[in-house]
Design a protein around this motif. Sequence first.
Motif, short mmCIF file in Angstrom:
data_model
loop_
_atom_site.label_atom_id
_atom_site.label_comp_id
_atom_site.label_asym_id
_atom_site.label_seq_id
_atom_site.Cartn_x
_atom_site.Cartn_y
_atom_site.Cartn_z
N TYR A 142 -4.90 -0.66 -5.99
CA TYR A 142 -5.34 0.08 -4.81
C TYR A 142 -6.42 -0.70 -4.06
CZ TYR A 142 -6.97 4.04 -2.02
OH TYR A 142 -7.33 4.86 -0.98
N VAL A 162 -17.06 9.64 -16.26
CA VAL A 162 -17.07 10.63 -17.35
C VAL A 162 -16.63 10.00 -18.68
CG1 VAL A 162 -14.76 11.65 -17.06
CG2 VAL A 162 -16.62 13.05 -17.86
N LEU A 206 0.74 6.34 -7.17
CA LEU A 206 -0.68 6.63 -7.33
C LEU A 206 -0.98 8.11 -7.08
CD1 LEU A 206 -3.61 5.59 -7.78
CD2 LEU A 206 -3.74 5.18 -5.35
N ILE A 218 -7.40 7.65 4.81
CA ILE A 218 -8.78 7.36 4.40
C ILE A 218 -8.80 6.88 2.94
CG2 ILE A 218 -9.83 8.97 6.05
CD1 ILE A 218 -10.33 10.87 3.71
N TYR A 265 -5.29 12.13 4.00
CA TYR A 265 -5.48 11.69 2.60
C TYR A 265 -4.93 10.28 2.38
CZ TYR A 265 -4.44 11.38 -2.41
OH TYR A 265 -4.32 10.97 -3.71
N LEU A 272 2.58 1.67 -3.22
CA LEU A 272 1.64 2.03 -4.29
C LEU A 272 1.23 3.49 -4.20
CD1 LEU A 272 -0.42 1.17 -6.57
CD2 LEU A 272 -2.03 0.73 -4.74
N MET A 273 1.14 4.01 -2.97
CA MET A 273 0.64 5.37 -2.80
C MET A 273 1.54 6.42 -3.43
SD MET A 273 -2.29 5.26 -1.70
CE MET A 273 -2.73 6.93 -1.32
N ALA A 285 -11.05 15.76 -17.06
CA ALA A 285 -12.07 15.65 -18.11
C ALA A 285 -12.81 16.98 -18.21
CB ALA A 285 -13.04 14.53 -17.77
N PHE A 300 -7.22 17.24 -1.44
CA PHE A 300 -5.76 17.10 -1.59
C PHE A 300 -5.26 18.00 -2.73
CE2 PHE A 300 -1.95 15.02 -3.29
CZ PHE A 300 -1.20 14.89 -2.13
N ASP A 301 -5.96 17.98 -3.86
CA ASP A 301 -5.58 18.83 -5.01
C ASP A 301 -5.63 20.30 -4.63
OD1 ASP A 301 -5.24 16.63 -6.56
OD2 ASP A 301 -7.15 16.79 -7.63
N TYR A 319 -4.18 1.00 -11.68
CA TYR A 319 -4.04 1.59 -10.34
C TYR A 319 -5.25 1.26 -9.46
CZ TYR A 319 0.21 4.31 -11.11
OH TYR A 319 1.50 4.68 -11.32
N ALA A 336 -11.93 8.50 -5.57
CA ALA A 336 -11.75 9.13 -6.90
C ALA A 336 -10.98 8.20 -7.84
CB ALA A 336 -11.01 10.45 -6.74
N VAL A 337 -10.19 7.29 -7.25
CA VAL A 337 -9.42 6.32 -8.06
C VAL A 337 -10.38 5.47 -8.92
CG1 VAL A 337 -7.86 4.33 -7.90
CG2 VAL A 337 -7.57 6.25 -6.34
N GLN A 363 -9.66 13.39 -2.72
CA GLN A 363 -8.77 13.81 -3.82
C GLN A 363 -8.94 15.30 -4.13
OE1 GLN A 363 -6.44 11.75 -5.31
NE2 GLN A 363 -5.72 13.64 -6.22
N GLU A 364 -10.18 15.78 -4.11
CA GLU A 364 -10.43 17.20 -4.39
C GLU A 364 -9.74 18.07 -3.34
OE1 GLU A 364 -11.99 18.56 -6.92
OE2 GLU A 364 -12.63 16.68 -7.84
N ARG A 408 -3.46 13.40 -13.39
CA ARG A 408 -4.49 12.75 -14.22
C ARG A 408 -5.15 13.78 -15.12
NH1 ARG A 408 -6.86 14.40 -9.80
NH2 ARG A 408 -9.12 14.73 -9.64
N ASN A 428 -9.49 6.58 -1.02
CA ASN A 428 -9.62 7.58 -2.08
C ASN A 428 -10.52 6.99 -3.17
OD1 ASN A 428 -9.36 9.39 -4.12
ND2 ASN A 428 -7.13 9.44 -4.11
N TYR A 480 0.83 -1.20 0.00
CA TYR A 480 0.00 0.00 0.00
C TYR A 480 0.87 1.26 0.00
CZ TYR A 480 -3.44 3.46 1.48
OH TYR A 480 -4.25 4.57 1.56
N LYS A 482 -15.42 18.51 -19.22
CA LYS A 482 -16.80 18.34 -19.68
C LYS A 482 -17.73 18.87 -18.61
CE LYS A 482 -17.60 16.34 -23.67
NZ LYS A 482 -18.53 17.00 -24.59
N PRO A 531 -5.27 4.05 -15.29
CA PRO A 531 -6.20 4.21 -14.15
C PRO A 531 -6.85 2.89 -13.73
CG PRO A 531 -7.09 5.27 -16.13
CD PRO A 531 -5.68 4.89 -16.43
N PHE A 565 0.15 10.01 -10.00
CA PHE A 565 -0.75 9.77 -11.14
C PHE A 565 -2.04 10.57 -10.99
CE2 PHE A 565 -4.37 7.39 -12.87
CZ PHE A 565 -4.02 7.36 -14.22
N MET A 566 -2.59 10.55 -9.78
CA MET A 566 -3.85 11.26 -9.55
C MET A 566 -3.66 12.76 -9.70
SD MET A 566 -6.17 9.02 -9.16
CE MET A 566 -7.60 9.80 -8.46
N LYS A 567 -2.47 13.24 -9.31
CA LYS A 567 -2.18 14.67 -9.42
C LYS A 567 -2.11 15.10 -10.89
CE LYS A 567 0.81 18.03 -7.20
NZ LYS A 567 2.10 18.24 -6.58
#
Lengths: 287, 267
Positions: free
Chosen positions: B245, B226, A21, B216, B213, A17-18, A31, B190-191, B241, B220-221, B187-188, A28, B218, A14, A33, B238, A24-26
């Motif tokens: 995860y 969308v 991850l 707990i 973060y 992986l974090m 979208a 954290f960003d 991951y 959003a992964v 995630q929001e 990403r 996440n 874990y 839309k 994704p 990646f999430m930062k």
Amino acid sequence: MIKKGLFLLLLCSYISLMIPLTAFMKERPVAVKLGYFPEAHALKTVAGDHRYLVAQYAVVKVLFYFGTIVEKAKNMIVVKPEYQNMFKTLQTASKLDPWNADVYYFTQAAFTWELNKIQDVNEMLDYGMKHRTWDYQLPYFAGFNAAYFLKDYGTAAAYMKKAAELSKDQLMTSLASRYLYESGQNEIALQFIEFMQQRTMDRKLINLYEFRKKALIAVISIQKGVNAYVRSRGTPPSRIEDIVAAGFIDRIPEDPYGGTFYLDEKGTVRSTSKFAFGTAPIRWSTE
Amino acid sequence: MGNFHCFYSLTVKALIRDRLVHIFSLVVATVFLLIPVFSMFSMRQVQELSITLCLSAISFILLIFTILSGASSVWRDVEKRYTASILGLPVSRAEFVLGKFSAIAVLIVASAIIMGFVSCLVITLITLRYPADIPVNWLNLFVAVSADALKYVMLLSIALLFSTMSTSFFLPFFASISVYFAGNASQEVFDYVAGEYGTTIPFLSRMIIKCVYYVIPNFAVFNMKVQAIYALPLTPAPIFYAILYFICYTGIMLCLSVWSFNRRELV
């Protein structure tokens, strides 16, 4: 022993992986839309007394979406914004909660320059004025739109008079009188943007105002060069390059929206971007 | 393995005996029959709205199912003194916890498959009536529903952990819901903190938010909705991951659940 080993293995996995991850999430891809927001009358029925929350959610959704567009424009990534959906969503929000100040503030912020929906914006502001009877900002916005975009100085003066009565602010009174004269429009626009900028803490909107201020400052500097050229030569320049060649400005400033400045047949400074995101042609870097 | 299978089938039978399947079928039928009607609210993107509504319906029904079945699972058996009699036999508590988890997880996955299938029917019907500019990307829809199923199995492991620790229904129920909302927003937040706004808040607060973060979940992964709604390109990264995860976090939660239940005084 096996259980402890399994737990430790999972924990180590874990943690390791974090790291990728999180990166990646930062990074990403966001979208871009906005999508569709249901009609106000349907939402009113479904949301019940939560409709004020739904209205606020709609505004935040549009704000985040628009913030992403501004960020992308900064990095010269051209994305066609869903302006119609944005406007429709905010209209829905105003019907769900006509007292929500954010709706009117953001409508004024986003749809005057970019979409040129001045009549629609002023209609929404008029609707807001019926509910937010104490708020001087709404007639101030409407007055500015009438003067700057519609060149309707009589209506602008009436809105400004209302704003002055509500705010008891001398600035509104002086603007009301100034709008009666068609002079110094770009400087007034600059003042207006600074007024808007002082009333928000949102970084995305501040970025948007910075874009506009840069564009207006560029227009003002070129316009000053044009005026100086006319005074000196007696005839207007045919191209902006003529002003640079004559030494009235050092260089042609950059349009932050990605367009190129030019002079129209009346000698007014324009840009191919029309000072809106997603309208400038994509410039392939071949030079 | 024999005991594990017994606990697994007992839990499945108990959930069916509780009329869960009947309630589930009724809710699914009602919701999915209403989706074509609600999709008409959009005159510009009926297909996209129908996919949005289908995915939201799946997510909402799975959330209710997970919270109710997960939060009440172990606690209810303790309350009914069922554990006192059954765990007196030579069976391990780990098998009891894992058997319960597996049974509910299988039902969650089965529900997601059924609702995914019904969604396909509803979307196909709507697409035939109102053809859209962009064709439906069925693979993306499958990935989005699968990711949702993984998300709720992971939430189940958290609900189960709370259930093994609790002496009442309230802690596992409300704690699971709180974790769900926090996991959706993490995630929001954290960003937001990692961006420009983060420079305006104290260093210590920033560090605390970052630590929370990582602890707990996440969720959003697992959000690939969308891409399914607007048929946007979906890369393998994704998905990869999300699976890794899910394995790590769910595994840790199950280890903690077994450990917590092993230490619990049941008499």
